[in-house]
Design an enzyme around this catalytic site. Sequence first.
Site, PDB file in Angstrom:
ATOM      1  N   THR A 124       2.574  -1.623  11.191  1.00 50.73           N
ATOM      2  CA  THR A 124       1.107  -1.606  11.294  1.00 50.73           C
ATOM      3  C   THR A 124       0.661  -1.044  12.639  1.00 50.73           C
ATOM      4  OG1 THR A 124       1.084  -3.605   9.937  1.00 50.73           O
ATOM      5  CG2 THR A 124      -0.961  -3.056  11.092  1.00 50.73           C
ATOM      6  N   HIS A 181       3.327   4.884  20.660  1.00 53.28           N
ATOM      7  CA  HIS A 181       3.036   5.670  19.461  1.00 53.28           C
ATOM      8  C   HIS A 181       1.566   6.062  19.532  1.00 53.28           C
ATOM      9  CE1 HIS A 181       3.455   7.083  15.445  1.00 53.28           C
ATOM     10  NE2 HIS A 181       2.702   6.165  14.897  1.00 53.28           N
ATOM     11  N   GLY A 236       0.837  -1.205   0.000  1.00 52.11           N
ATOM     12  CA  GLY A 236       0.000   0.000   0.000  1.00 52.11           C
ATOM     13  C   GLY A 236       0.866   1.246   0.000  1.00 52.11           C
TER      14      GLY A 236
HETATM   15  N1  APR Z   1      -1.433  -9.801   3.978  1.00 52.88           N
HETATM   16  C1  APR Z   1      -0.741  -8.934   3.201  1.00 52.88           C
HETATM   17  N2  APR Z   1      -1.155  -7.706   2.883  1.00 52.88           N
HETATM   18  C2  APR Z   1      -2.331  -7.308   3.381  1.00 52.88           C
HETATM   19  C3  APR Z   1      -3.113  -8.144   4.212  1.00 52.88           C
HETATM   20  C4  APR Z   1      -2.619  -9.438   4.508  1.00 52.88           C
HETATM   21  N3  APR Z   1      -3.282 -10.300   5.276  1.00 52.88           N
HETATM   22  N4  APR Z   1      -4.226  -7.464   4.551  1.00 52.88           N
HETATM   23  C5  APR Z   1      -4.145  -6.255   3.958  1.00 52.88           C
HETATM   24  N5  APR Z   1      -3.003  -6.159   3.248  1.00 52.88           N
HETATM   25  C6  APR Z   1      -2.497  -5.051   2.438  1.00 52.88           C
HETATM   26  C7  APR Z   1      -3.590  -4.314   1.676  1.00 52.88           C
HETATM   27  O1  APR Z   1      -3.960  -5.035   0.508  1.00 52.88           O
HETATM   28  C8  APR Z   1      -2.910  -2.985   1.353  1.00 52.88           C
HETATM   29  O2  APR Z   1      -2.257  -3.014   0.090  1.00 52.88           O
HETATM   30  O3  APR Z   1      -1.929  -4.043   3.258  1.00 52.88           O
HETATM   31  C9  APR Z   1      -1.847  -2.844   2.464  1.00 52.88           C
HETATM   32  C10 APR Z   1      -2.065  -1.651   3.376  1.00 52.88           C
HETATM   33  O4  APR Z   1      -1.876  -0.508   2.631  1.00 52.88           O
HETATM   34  P1  APR Z   1      -2.703   0.848   2.793  1.00 52.88           P
HETATM   35  O5  APR Z   1      -4.138   0.519   2.986  1.00 52.88           O
HETATM   36  O6  APR Z   1      -2.281   1.752   1.697  1.00 52.88           O
HETATM   37  O7  APR Z   1      -2.195   1.412   4.210  1.00 52.88           O
HETATM   38  P2  APR Z   1      -0.865   2.257   4.493  1.00 52.88           P
HETATM   39  O8  APR Z   1      -1.167   3.706   4.390  1.00 52.88           O
HETATM   40  O9  APR Z   1       0.265   1.707   3.705  1.00 52.88           O
HETATM   41  O10 APR Z   1      -0.647   1.946   6.047  1.00 52.88           O
HETATM   42  C11 APR Z   1      -0.295   0.647   6.461  1.00 52.88           C
HETATM   43  O11 APR Z   1       0.997   1.374   8.335  1.00 52.88           O
HETATM   44  O12 APR Z   1       1.361   3.471   9.243  1.00 52.88           O
HETATM   45  C12 APR Z   1       0.630   2.286   9.338  1.00 52.88           C
HETATM   46  O13 APR Z   1      -1.477   2.978  10.326  1.00 52.88           O
HETATM   47  C13 APR Z   1      -0.857   2.509   9.148  1.00 52.88           C
HETATM   48  O14 APR Z   1      -1.513   0.329   9.898  1.00 52.88           O
HETATM   49  C14 APR Z   1      -1.316   1.137   8.751  1.00 52.88           C
HETATM   50  C15 APR Z   1      -0.122   0.599   7.959  1.00 52.88           C
END
Ligand code: APR
Length: 309
Positions: free
Chosen positions: A119, A175, A11
């Site tokens: 995460t 955090h 993501g």
């Molecule tokens: N396995 C692998 N990838 C997964 C899974 C899983 N089981 N479940 C969700 N994902 C992927 C999603 O498909 C998505 O591409 O995790 C990614 C998360 O990306 P975003 O929604 O863009 O979130 P992002 O802004 O990158 O933040 C991710 O980091 O800073 C922290 O609070 C934030 O918890 C969040 C994390």
Amino acid sequence: MRSKITVVGAGFVGSTLVQRIAERDYADVVMFDIVPNMPQGKALDMLQAGPVLGYDTLITGTNDYADTADSDIVVITSGFPRKPGMSRDDLLKKNQEIVSQVTEQIVKYSPNSILIIVTNPLDAMAQVALKVSGFPRERVIGMAGVLDTARFRTFIAQELGASVRDVQAYVLGGHGDTMVPLSRLCTVAGVPIAELLPAERIEQIVQRTRDGGAEIVKLLGNGSAYFAPSASVLQMLDSIVLDKKMIMPCAIYLQGEYGLNNLFVGVPAKLGAKGLEQVIEVELQENEQVQLKKSADAVKELIDVLGIA
Ligand code: APR
């Protein structure tokens, strides 16, 4: 041989991080996501930036954990953001599920890896990864303090018209709203901040730092910060991949340090090839110790909800 780094979650945070690692040119990278084809597409796009930017980093996008095998370092960014109508506890449990599943697979294919957790809620998710992996605490580290400190340094530099490079600071604790920016130890080119700014202005900057993530969430409208978070993970990777022994605030599973036990809390840590190499114990004043304890209590509440103490 180059190091192998896996980034789970392609993501905003994950993919920005992979691009940053590629530009370092010191490791090959695997980018994993559950969404079919998406990580493959992003990986191909980044590979094609290589000739222009001059890196030879091999970038592989995948939906198959077998491709992550024998990684030296694994960064976990997969998770859900909070959706309307979702309580904090719902989000906590949903992300616990994701981080648990991911950690199980990672451990299966890369039993000797160092895990960096991104995460949210960060400290609780790091604890989930520690429990599920069974790894020693040296190999499960949470990213939060570098980011919170970067925010603090940014605001101080802006206020003084100084270079961010000259501003040194530490933000400790969990955090979240209870993080503890140690303004007493903040210096600008070696000069304590208390000699440069009035106390109430420092307090306003401390508060803006605490709300730093929320300020960006509000502006973006849909999503959370990712440029500074991915840069912060990169700093941790630099120290581990290049064995630089840099000291930076990280979420570490404390075992007696700072009077805290069996809980992830942000403290200064030395990072090197083995992961966590030393927890640095700074002597705290009484009010700082009280704030740190309060912050640790907030982390403990989440751990209790998850039932993983
Ligand atoms: N396995 C692998 N990838 C997964 C899974 C899983 N089981 N479940 C969700 N994902 C992927 C999603 O498909 C998505 O591409 O995790 C990614 C998360 O990306 P975003 O929604 O863009 O979130 P992002 O802004 O990158 O933040 C991710 O980091 O800073 C922290 O609070 C934030 O918890 C969040 C994390």
